[in-house]
Design a protein around this motif. Structure first.
Motif, PDB file in Angstrom:
ATOM      1  N   HIS A   1      38.479 -36.157 -92.514  1.00 17.75           N
ATOM      2  CA  HIS A   1      38.357 -34.658 -91.726  1.00 17.75           C
ATOM      3  C   HIS A   1      39.230 -32.883 -92.598  1.00 17.75           C
TER       4      HIS A   1
ATOM      5  N   VAL B   1      40.681 -29.325 -91.487  1.00 16.21           N
ATOM      6  CA  VAL B   1      40.862 -28.432 -90.622  1.00 16.21           C
ATOM      7  C   VAL B   1      40.372 -26.856 -91.477  1.00 16.21           C
TER       8      VAL B   1
ATOM      9  N   HIS C   1      44.577 -28.294 -92.785  1.00 12.00           N
ATOM     10  CA  HIS C   1      45.115 -29.294 -94.113  1.00 12.00           C
ATOM     11  C   HIS C   1      43.566 -30.418 -94.287  1.00 12.00           C
TER      12      HIS C   1
ATOM     13  N   ALA D   1      42.997 -34.668 -94.350  1.00 15.22           N
ATOM     14  CA  ALA D   1      42.957 -35.978 -93.527  1.00 15.22           C
ATOM     15  C   ALA D   1      42.357 -36.703 -94.136  1.00 15.22           C
TER      16      ALA D   1
ATOM     17  N   PHE E   1      52.516 -35.795 -91.091  1.00 14.25           N
ATOM     18  CA  PHE E   1      51.620 -34.835 -91.617  1.00 14.25           C
ATOM     19  C   PHE E   1      52.648 -34.898 -92.249  1.00 14.25           C
TER      20      PHE E   1
ATOM     21  N   GLU F   1      47.406 -34.250 -94.297  1.00 16.37           N
ATOM     22  CA  GLU F   1      47.537 -35.546 -93.023  1.00 16.37           C
ATOM     23  C   GLU F   1      47.112 -36.999 -93.771  1.00 16.37           C
TER      24      GLU F   1
HETATM   25 FE   FE2 Z   1      43.721 -33.701 -88.647  1.00 16.57          FE
END
Ligand code: FE2
Length: 398
Positions: A194, A196, A278, A280, A353, A366
């Protein structure tokens, strides 16, 4: 000419723009040559291809970094007025573009603009005897954009995944010592789970609607500040997902707290402009990945010992309640490596993280491993926020 594009049947009818994959993530950086070394050395990326003065690129240098199905383009400008030069001065190094592979970039771009999206740039095609690549961009929150990418022939996505060329104008990197080292010492990162975004206070719902209307995404999970807030700072977050759940894009906005929200800290150091907070990156083996990344010197958030006093009871009770087996990873090693664990009705996840990847407290990574859970570590938010606040305090930004 053989076309290696995936067949349209791999996309679903609930995904109106028929997004195929995260094509690449483009970072604007001050010095792509040095950044490539950092991401190769710290995170095990292969420095695979390059476009710079030696390939006839007179205004910018671009490095393609790969690992699993992750492709990062590091771009820096060779002139003072180049877009990467201007934006890295304004925002520091960070993510400019989350590019999505589609079947027809021009058609998708037209549809997105018709849906209310604002064009970042018009369709542009590069081609040679072996195939073609078309880019077309729309603006999303703040300084970020989405490029739609369609590929044919030797540049099609399956070929690219197998080491094929990124686009005309790039050449393969032949002699880069870390590439051999990284093949022998893999970090195990597979794909972007993902991405963000942090948006300004009061703007989260605007961008939720934007992803629904322009890209045909739907809301995936919902958190509010009661879930995430600590005594001092808070955020609100909603997770948007493409119709086929290929890409998930949580959107955060700051919420009021006694002290400064980490989202507000990001905005303060990002010229008060929304952007990607961030990425991931998914691994199948959190313990092995974190062990290797720590050995390489990656700086992760430190998780207080007190976290592990309650985590197993919380997580394993949730798993047992929903008929799942408890966390199979060695509990002591999870604690030694400082990894976070969370569970929901579908299973559990392990996550950790990094600290910011550049001097400004903006973008971080992440490292996530899913064992059934499709959520984002809600149960860790409180623990995580307390850790983040300790870091903020060290920076004098709380
Ligand atoms: Fe996340």
């Amino acid at each position: 000419m053989t076309t290696l594009s995936p067949s349209p049947s791999s996309a679903t009818s609930t995904d109106p723009l028929q997004l195929i994959d995260v094509d690449h993530v483009r970072f604007y950086v001050g010095n792509a040559k040095q950044a490539a070394f950092f991401y190769a050395s710290a995170f095990g990326f292969e420095v695979a291809q390059i476009a710079d003065l030696t390939t006839g690129s007179r205004d910018r240098a671009m490095y393609l970094l790969t690992q699993g199905n992750i492709r990062i383009i590091l771009e820096s400008s060779l002139t003072k007025d180049g877009p990467a030069a201007r934006e890295s001065a304004q925002y520091g190094d960070g993510v400019k573009d989350l590019a999505l592979t589609v079947f027809d970039a021009e058609k998708t771009w037209k549809q997105a603009v018709k849906n209310g999206g604002v064009s970042a740039y018009e369709p542009k095609t590069w081609s040679d005897a072996t195939g073609s690549v078309t880019f077309a961009g729309i603006q999303t929150y703040g300084r970020a954009q989405h490029t739609f990418v369609s590929r044919t022939g030797a540049y099609a996505l399956p070929a690219l995944k197998n080491g094929g060329m990124f686009m005309p104008g790039f050449k393969k990197v032949e002699h880069f010592g870390l590439n051999d080292y990284n093949r022998k010492n893999p970090c195990g990162l597979k794909y972007v789970d993902h991405a963000v975004g942090n948006v300004e206070e009061g703007k989260m719902n605007y961008w939720v609607k934007w992803y629904e209307e322009v890209l045909g995404f739907a809301m995936f999970k919902h958190f509010d500040d009661k879930d995430i807030g600590t005594e001092y700072s808070a955020l609100m977050s909603k997770v948007m997902a493409s119709g086929n759940h290929l890409i998930k894009m949580p959107i955060n906005e700051p919420a009021a707290g006694k002290k400064k929200s980490q989202i507000q800290e990001y905005l303060d150091w990002h010229d008060n402009t929304a952007g990607v907070q961030h990425l991931a990156l998914r691994t199948d083996d959190e313990l092995t990945s974190i062990t290797e990344l720590r050995r390489r010197g990656v700086d992760f958030l430190s998780i207080p010992d007190t976290y592990y006093e309650s985590v197993w009871k919380r997580v394993n009770a949730m798993l047992t309640q929903h008929g799942h087996t408890i966390v199979k990873e060695d509990h002591a090693r999870v604690k030694d490596l400082g990894i976070l664990v969370d569970a929901d009705d579908e299973g559990y996840l392990l996550q950790l993280f990094t600290k910011p990847l550049q001097d400004r407290p903006t973008l971080f990574f992440e490292i996530i491993c899913r064992r059934g859970s499709q959520s984002f570590g809600k149960g860790n938010f409180k623990a995580l926020f307390e850790c983040l606040e300790m870091e903020q305090e060290h920076r004098g930004n709380l």
